[in-house]
Scaffold this active site. Structure first.
Site, PDB file in Angstrom:
ATOM      1  N   ARG A   1       4.319  39.121  32.970  1.00 16.83           N
ATOM      2  CA  ARG A   1       5.440  39.228  32.018  1.00 16.83           C
ATOM      3  C   ARG A   1       6.228  40.521  32.205  1.00 16.83           C
ATOM      4  O   ARG A   1       7.456  40.550  32.055  1.00 16.83           O
ATOM      5  CB  ARG A   1       4.891  39.157  30.591  1.00 16.83           C
ATOM      6  CG  ARG A   1       5.949  39.125  29.497  1.00 16.83           C
ATOM      7  CD  ARG A   1       5.334  39.467  28.170  1.00 16.83           C
ATOM      8  NE  ARG A   1       4.787  40.831  28.161  1.00 16.83           N
ATOM      9  CZ  ARG A   1       4.005  41.310  27.197  1.00 16.83           C
ATOM     10  NH1 ARG A   1       3.638  40.541  26.200  1.00 16.83           N
ATOM     11  NH2 ARG A   1       3.571  42.560  27.261  1.00 16.83           N
TER      12      ARG A   1
ATOM     13  N   PHE B   1      -9.677  38.062  15.538  1.00 11.27           N
ATOM     14  CA  PHE B   1      -9.318  39.205  16.377  1.00 11.27           C
ATOM     15  C   PHE B   1      -9.272  38.820  17.858  1.00 11.27           C
ATOM     16  O   PHE B   1      -8.368  39.244  18.594  1.00 11.27           O
ATOM     17  CB  PHE B   1     -10.339  40.326  16.150  1.00 11.27           C
ATOM     18  CG  PHE B   1     -10.202  41.490  17.086  1.00 11.27           C
ATOM     19  CD1 PHE B   1      -9.198  42.433  16.914  1.00 11.27           C
ATOM     20  CD2 PHE B   1     -11.077  41.651  18.147  1.00 11.27           C
ATOM     21  CE1 PHE B   1      -9.077  43.512  17.779  1.00 11.27           C
ATOM     22  CE2 PHE B   1     -10.963  42.727  19.018  1.00 11.27           C
ATOM     23  CZ  PHE B   1      -9.953  43.652  18.832  1.00 11.27           C
TER      24      PHE B   1
ATOM     25  N   ARG C   1       6.456  50.528  39.832  1.00 15.07           N
ATOM     26  CA  ARG C   1       5.038  50.168  39.776  1.00 15.07           C
ATOM     27  C   ARG C   1       4.855  48.808  40.434  1.00 15.07           C
ATOM     28  O   ARG C   1       5.710  47.928  40.322  1.00 15.07           O
ATOM     29  CB  ARG C   1       4.538  50.143  38.332  1.00 15.07           C
ATOM     30  CG  ARG C   1       4.458  51.512  37.680  1.00 15.07           C
ATOM     31  CD  ARG C   1       3.615  51.446  36.402  1.00 15.07           C
ATOM     32  NE  ARG C   1       4.260  50.649  35.380  1.00 15.07           N
ATOM     33  CZ  ARG C   1       4.942  51.161  34.342  1.00 15.07           C
ATOM     34  NH1 ARG C   1       5.059  52.479  34.219  1.00 15.07           N
ATOM     35  NH2 ARG C   1       5.487  50.370  33.436  1.00 15.07           N
TER      36      ARG C   1
ATOM     37  N   TYR D   1      -8.762  45.749  39.793  1.00 12.74           N
ATOM     38  CA  TYR D   1      -7.888  46.590  38.970  1.00 12.74           C
ATOM     39  C   TYR D   1      -7.834  46.070  37.528  1.00 12.74           C
ATOM     40  O   TYR D   1      -7.948  46.841  36.567  1.00 12.74           O
ATOM     41  CB  TYR D   1      -6.474  46.639  39.559  1.00 12.74           C
ATOM     42  CG  TYR D   1      -5.499  47.374  38.672  1.00 12.74           C
ATOM     43  CD1 TYR D   1      -5.470  48.766  38.640  1.00 12.74           C
ATOM     44  CD2 TYR D   1      -4.635  46.674  37.837  1.00 12.74           C
ATOM     45  CE1 TYR D   1      -4.591  49.445  37.802  1.00 12.74           C
ATOM     46  CE2 TYR D   1      -3.749  47.332  37.005  1.00 12.74           C
ATOM     47  CZ  TYR D   1      -3.733  48.722  36.986  1.00 12.74           C
ATOM     48  OH  TYR D   1      -2.875  49.381  36.146  1.00 12.74           O
TER      49      TYR D   1
END
Length: 556
Positions: free
Chosen positions: A234, A322, A244, A187
């Site tokens: 978190r 980044f 969920r 997932y």
């Protein structure tokens, strides 16, 4: 940040307070997308609207995306918005699966349908406006190079198919439940690992990074999984409130204490009613919840070394910033969540001042590696000895430190500050100090010599001649010494292990005899070559005599 937060930061976290000022006042972006409107697309109204969508949908990624080099900032902006729109469709609980699944599977095809929009999202969906005006994103997508479009479309197709498959699994009364760690990893791969693969592909397609980066699919997947698993842990409380479930049952249901992931919250209680702070309950549920939290955090940490490996492949500064910025924030968040019962009841985040400090530090592989080491040591202090995962924690944290020490040895430093004593540091500093002293002495000596040469050149020439004479004399003496030493060694060897007169003595005697006879017969002439020929004759005759004597000695 309010006034109280500023004051608290200045008192308790002065380094972070200073970092905020450094970031706000003195830090210049690596690249500014507004200064290069041709490549960033900021000269087009439509692309400016896309940049606004980026600001609306992402607080953490928008700033680093805007600092990317050249056209890469525009490419990554469009890539992010496409995946954000796809994720918005998946997260929308008001859409029935029969509507949602086909849309997710075919979403990549919508990128080639100019004017396509979607206005059926729930009214409370925070990124609903992006889908309502998605035609602007599609138009900008069409302006990308064919290579970039292929990467974005491929990732979108694979991600949409993966999301649809999990929605099908969750279309049941009990909802989506990850059964095993493998399901959990798969997932996370669909929703984040593919993002890592896509970013690596776009880095290479734009020519900013080497094509080798695009081929690192496994490392790119680890980059995404590290961030996604940190976010899933978190956001546990938020996910529970919205029904969920993402944690694998193999983790929370291993001992049969909890029947559903939501029940893990039963393991914590408020320290004081209404305080908003929690502690582990002194019950079997509390002990089990503590172990579950430790286990799932440990699983997320297992990707850390692979993240550091990926960082070594990057060469462009804007790309490195980044990639590194969210990773250092993730390791800091993991440390904050370790053995923290608040995670099960509310969203836990690192301080904004700490985030700014981490951004300023995450500018090269070495500093990122030692940021990971720093938080690994913080985590090691928080591990309990009675934790069933204690040994595994030590191994994973040790892997981070061993990796950093192997790639960037701690005793080779760029500054004189060192808070942690290391015997290698002392050895290195001692050698460096002695080396510096010798260099300084040599420089002073050379300086004095040059001054003397300028002041008295005649004395300098006389000194040079004296040095040459001494050198010549020493050389002659050494050659004489070596010859004498060789002759004596020969005598000792011969008269110890052999019998009779040694060949060297026989040769000297024969040479003397032949030379005497040659002088008596006046065979030396005045010409050089005649003298050279006579000398060769003397040595050859002496050699033949010695050879004859030695053969007779052997035969007898």
């Amino acid at each position: 940040m309010g006034v109280g937060t500023w004051v608290k930061t200045a008192i308790f976290y002065p380094d972070e307070f200073r970092a905020i000022f450094a970031y706000t006042i003195w830090r210049d972006p690596v690249h500014d997308f507004k200064r290069n409107p041709a490549e960033s697309g900021y000269d087009r109204e439509r692309m400016r609207q896309c940049w606004q969508f980026l600001d609306m949908t992402s607080r953490s990624f928008a700033a680093v995306i805007k600092e990317l080099k050249g056209e890469l900032c525009r490419v990554i902006c469009i890539f992010y918005l496409v995946l954000r729109a796809l994720d918005t469709v998946e997260d929308d609980m008001t859409l029935p699966p029969k509507k949602k699944i086909p849309l997710l599977i075919d979403f990549h095809k919508k990128l080639y349908e100019p004017g396509w929009t979607f206005s059926e999202s729930g009214p409370n969906e925070k990124d609903r406006q992006l889908l309502v005006q998605f035609d602007k994103v599609i138009d900008e997508y069409q302006l990308l190079s064919e290579g970039c479009k292929a990467v974005i479309s491929d990732i979108c197709a694979r991600m949409g198919a993966g999301m649809a498959s999990y929605i099908e699994l969750g279309d049941s009364p009990v909802g989506l439940t990850m059964q095993s760690w493998t399901d959990y990893d798969l997932y996370c791969h669909f929703v984040a690992g593919l993002v890592g693969e896509g970013l690596s592909g776009l880095f290479a397609q734009t020519g900013i990074e080497s094509p080798m980066v695009a081929a690192q699919l496994s490392l790119s997947n680890h980059m995404g999984l590290f961030l996604q698993k940190t976010n899933i842990i978190r956001d546990y409380a938020e996910d529970v409130n919205e029904s969920r479930s993402f944690w694998p049952k193999e983790c929370w249901g291993a001992n049969g204490i909890f029947k559903h992931e939501n029940e893990v919250q039963l393991g914590v209680v408020e320290t004081k009613k209404g305080s908003g702070k929690y502690k582990w309950a002194d019950t079997p549920e509390g002990k089990e919840a503590r172990v579950i939290m430790s286990t799932i955090l440990l699983d997320a940490l297992s990707h850390a070394v692979h993240v550091l490996e990926y960082m070594l492949l990057l060469h462009d500064q804007s790309v490195f910033n980044f990639c590194a910025t969210p990773q250092v924030m993730a390791i800091a968040t993991l440390e904050l969540m370790l053995d923290n019962p608040d995670v099960l009841k509310k969203n836990v985040k690192i301080r904004k001042s700490l985030a700014v400090s981490l951004i300023l530090r995450a500018v090269n592989p070495r500093d990122v590696a030692y940021t990971f080491v720093e938080y690994a040591r913080f985590m090691h202090k928080k591990i309990r000895a009675d934790d069933p995962n204690y040994v595994r924690w030590c191994v994973e944290l040790g892997r981070i430190e061993a990796w950093a020490e192997g790639k960037f040895p701690s005793y080779v430093r760029t500054s004189k500050k060192q808070d942690i004593f290391d015997v290698r540091v002392a050895m290195y500093e001692k050698w460096a100090a002695s080396r510096a002293e010798k260099v300084e002495h040599y420089q002073v000596e050379n300086s004095l010599r040059r001054k003397l040469e300028i002041a008295n050149p005649a004395a300098t020439r006389s000194e040079t001649k004296m040095i040459m004479l001494i050198t010549f004399g020493v050389t002659i003496f050494m050659m004489f010494f070596l010859v004498i030493f060789g002759v004596l060694s020969w005598f000792v060897f011969w008269y110890t292990f052999a019998e009779g007169t040694d060949p060297l003595t026989l040769f000297v005697r024969a040479l003397w005899k032949v030379a005497s006879e040659t002088l008596k017969t006046h065979r030396f002439n005045t010409g050089f070559w005649d003298q050279w020929g006579t000398l060769k004759y003397v040595f050859n005759e002496a050699g033949d005599i010695v050879s004859y004597q030695m053969q007779n000695r052997v035969s007898s």
